[in-house]
Design an enzyme around this catalytic site. Structure first.
Site, PDB file in Angstrom:
ATOM      1  N   TYR A  72     -77.721 -26.085   2.453  1.00  0.00           N
ATOM      2  CA  TYR A  72     -78.313 -24.883   2.910  1.00  0.00           C
ATOM      3  C   TYR A  72     -79.532 -24.826   4.461  1.00  0.00           C
ATOM      4  CZ  TYR A  72     -78.182 -19.476   1.444  1.00  0.00           C
ATOM      5  OH  TYR A  72     -78.208 -18.651   1.420  1.00  0.00           O
ATOM      6  N   PHE A 124     -62.699  -8.298  25.979  1.00  0.00           N
ATOM      7  CA  PHE A 124     -61.393  -8.943  24.903  1.00  0.00           C
ATOM      8  C   PHE A 124     -61.203  -7.614  23.678  1.00  0.00           C
ATOM      9  CE2 PHE A 124     -60.847 -11.293  21.165  1.00  0.00           C
ATOM     10  CZ  PHE A 124     -59.093 -12.684  21.849  1.00  0.00           C
ATOM     11  N   ASP A 125     -59.974  -7.749  22.572  1.00  0.00           N
ATOM     12  CA  ASP A 125     -59.482  -7.176  22.223  1.00  0.00           C
ATOM     13  C   ASP A 125     -60.483  -6.471  20.515  1.00  0.00           C
ATOM     14  OD1 ASP A 125     -59.078  -9.283  21.154  1.00  0.00           O
ATOM     15  OD2 ASP A 125     -56.643  -8.430  20.018  1.00  0.00           O
ATOM     16  N   ASP A 215     -69.275 -12.922  26.929  1.00  0.00           N
ATOM     17  CA  ASP A 215     -68.697 -13.546  26.632  1.00  0.00           C
ATOM     18  C   ASP A 215     -68.099 -14.577  26.643  1.00  0.00           C
ATOM     19  OD1 ASP A 215     -66.412 -13.590  24.768  1.00  0.00           O
ATOM     20  OD2 ASP A 215     -65.826 -11.704  24.820  1.00  0.00           O
ATOM     21  N   LYS A 258     -62.303 -21.681  20.790  1.00  0.00           N
ATOM     22  CA  LYS A 258     -61.742 -22.274  22.237  1.00  0.00           C
ATOM     23  C   LYS A 258     -62.168 -23.728  22.864  1.00  0.00           C
ATOM     24  CE  LYS A 258     -60.661 -17.716  21.648  1.00  0.00           C
ATOM     25  NZ  LYS A 258     -60.999 -16.552  22.169  1.00  0.00           N
ATOM     26  N   HIS A 450     -52.006  -4.947  15.859  1.00  0.00           N
ATOM     27  CA  HIS A 450     -50.736  -6.131  16.295  1.00  0.00           C
ATOM     28  C   HIS A 450     -51.221  -6.719  15.679  1.00  0.00           C
ATOM     29  CE1 HIS A 450     -54.958  -6.870  18.390  1.00  0.00           C
ATOM     30  NE2 HIS A 450     -54.575  -8.256  17.889  1.00  0.00           N
TER      31      HIS A 450
HETATM   32  C1  PLP Z   1     -61.464 -15.144  20.587  1.00  0.00           C
HETATM   33  C2  PLP Z   1     -62.382 -14.755  21.421  1.00  0.00           C
HETATM   34  C3  PLP Z   1     -62.875 -13.819  21.357  1.00  0.00           C
HETATM   35  C4  PLP Z   1     -63.196 -13.757  19.753  1.00  0.00           C
HETATM   36  O1  PLP Z   1     -62.881 -14.543  18.985  1.00  0.00           O
HETATM   37  P1  PLP Z   1     -62.545 -14.788  17.174  1.00  0.00           P
HETATM   38  O2  PLP Z   1     -63.029 -16.641  17.164  1.00  0.00           O
HETATM   39  O3  PLP Z   1     -61.605 -15.427  17.951  1.00  0.00           O
HETATM   40  O4  PLP Z   1     -63.093 -14.272  16.033  1.00  0.00           O
HETATM   41  C5  PLP Z   1     -64.272 -12.988  21.363  1.00  0.00           C
HETATM   42  N1  PLP Z   1     -63.892 -12.757  23.352  1.00  0.00           N
HETATM   43  C6  PLP Z   1     -62.952 -13.936  24.105  1.00  0.00           C
HETATM   44  C7  PLP Z   1     -63.249 -13.467  25.168  1.00  0.00           C
HETATM   45  C8  PLP Z   1     -61.878 -14.696  23.403  1.00  0.00           C
HETATM   46  O5  PLP Z   1     -60.890 -15.860  23.742  1.00  0.00           O
END
Ligand code: PLP
Length: 460
Positions: A72, A124-125, A215, A258, A450
């Protein structure tokens, strides 16, 4: 000798995927309310919905899974990951989270207040969602070239420095807590940001005493483009370039799904101890204790290895050249796609592909549905549906671009799959004039609609 690139790995395990017929898919997508997110994966042949968490881990990553430390507090896997993040990014403070948006949630809980403005390059969204959820505004300062799919610019993710500086200069009421630069810029089509631009952004931020965050979901792909396209970086290793990129920032949020080469995970890394301390409180509340943050020990171990593998040139070359191979097949057939090709995806330009479908009938979504029916290929709309309604007027926000994204999972599909996708698209393109009507929304959520939107097919 000029040899073609070849994958620097071979296959150790295979996963079968299911072919289906056009008639079956026509029925399935109708039952899914014409929302590709509603399809179960057994109804998809090639899944290009996202490159997020859909890649293949290496044998070394799987080996890490076996020696994960599930303590933990004070897990060895945590320490391994923290050390790797420090080595790769240079940031001293580190908080694991269960994915990228969780990192945004934790960090923005510290930094974003109602009425704030957060400038950046096509947020990003989920980033935008977390900003708007806090009644703040995401200010898009991407360069204009990003919005013309036909002009060549090596770094379409770049920030328009004048625009950014104007925003910072006019900020007399301290409404801008930080600037966020997305590398590569997902919403502009996986387009990279140059070191030169990052440097300029950093200088402007310093001038106005405003922190700069990345980001960083696709930071390694961004570094590959810098190496290939930016003068003075050809002889540097990816790891050196990555280190330089991060040296201009105060911190980062990361979706490890990613360029972390894992199926789930995320983190925050930063230099400021005070922000870190405040963020730990939110991390404990939302994610878990600071040495696991919603992740298994084994997942943190696999992520540490993934970050190392993702910042190797041979891996990146294979990945980005595979995406470009698909892009080139489409370009050769005259199909309108965003150029230069993005790092993780090819984007079809629906405004040029199906201009015959009215914009208020969601032409990019209509094209994505057709791609599914014709070939069992699942893509995603990056257009009006994704852009959501204006939070204040509740009207549709029509973005400049109506795109269909073909995101390529990492280390997952072969070049033959790319050829298949291109063949399906060529068929659709040949009969594009017949596309006249799109869809109408019959149900939608107030934010990030979406994922759950329900649509109905419009017919004359
Ligand atoms: C995927 C992504 C996010 C969000 O990450 P999640 O792991 O899907 O929550 C934020 N910013 C960018 C540029 C991304 O590609």
């Amino acid at each position: 000798m000029n040899l073609p690139y070849a994958e620097p790995y071979k296959t150790k395990m295979v996963e079968y995927i299911k072919p289906s017929t056009i008639e079956e898919r026509r029925q399935w997508i109708k039952e899914a309310d014409y929302n590709l997110f509603n399809l179960t994966s057994d109804k998809v042949f090639i899944d290009l919905l996202t490159d997020s968490g859909t890649g293949a881990m290496s044998d070394k990553q799987w080996a890490e899974m076996m020696i994960g430390d599930e303590s933990y507090a004070g897990s060895q896997s945590f320490l391994k990951l923290k050390e790797t993040v420090k080595q790769i990014t240079g940031f001293s403070y580190f908080l694991p989270t269960h994915q990228g948006r969780a990192a945004e949630n934790v960090l923005f809980s510290v930094l974003v207040k109602e009425g704030n403005i957060i400038p950046g390059n096509s947020h990003f969204d989920t980033t935008k969602g977390h900003i708007e959820f806090r009644k703040a505004t995401a200010l898009d300062c991407t360069i204009d070239e990003a919005f013309d799919t036909t002009v060549y610019h090596p770094f379409k993710g770049n920030v328009n420095i004048e625009k950014l500086e104007a925003a910072l200069k006019n900020d007399t009421e301290d409404r801008i807590p930080f600037v966020i630069v997305t590398v590569t810029c997902n919403s502009a089509g996986g387009q990279p940001v140059s070191i030169e631009n990052i440097k300029q952004v950093s200088e402007v931020c310093k001038k106005y005493d405003t922190p700069l965050y990345f980001d960083a979901a696709r930071f390694a792909e961004n570094a590959y483009f810098i190496k290939i396209r930016e003068e003075g970086y050809q002889d540097k290793t990816i790891k050196e370039i990555v280190k330089e990129m991060f040296s201009y920032a105060d911190g980062m949020t990361m979706s490890a799904k990613k360029d972390g080469l894992v199926n789930m995970g995320g983190f925050i890394a930063l230099n400021n101890e005070e922000v870190y301390k405040k963020a730990t409180v939110f991390n404990i509340m939302y994610e878990g204790f600071i040495t696991y943050g919603g992740l298994n020990g084994r997942d943190m171990g696999a992520l540490a290895v993934g970050l190392d593998e993702a910042t190797e040139f041979d891996y990146l070359e294979t990945r980005i050249e595979q995406v470009a191979f698909l892009g080139q097949q489409l370009v050769d057939a005259g199909i309108p796609v965003q150029q230069p090709f993005g790092g993780h995806a090819i984007f079809l330009d629906a405004n040029k592909f199906v201009p015959t479908i009215p914009r208020n009938e969601y032409r990019a979504q209509a094209l994505a549905i057709e791609l599914y029916i014709a070939g069992g290929i699942r893509s995603v709309e990056i257009g009006t549906i994704l852009a959501d309604r204006d939070p204040f007027t509740h009207k549709n926000r029509y973005p400049e671009l109506e795109l269909v994204r073909l995101a390529i999972p990492r280390r997952t599909y072969s070049l033959n799959h790319m050829r298949y996708i291109a063949a399906v698209l060529k068929n659709i393109y040949a009969s594009r004039d017949q596309a006249k009507r799109g869809y109408k929304i019959i149900d939608e959520a107030p934010i990030m609609r979406h994922f759950t939107v329900k649509l109905e097919k419009l017919v004359d």
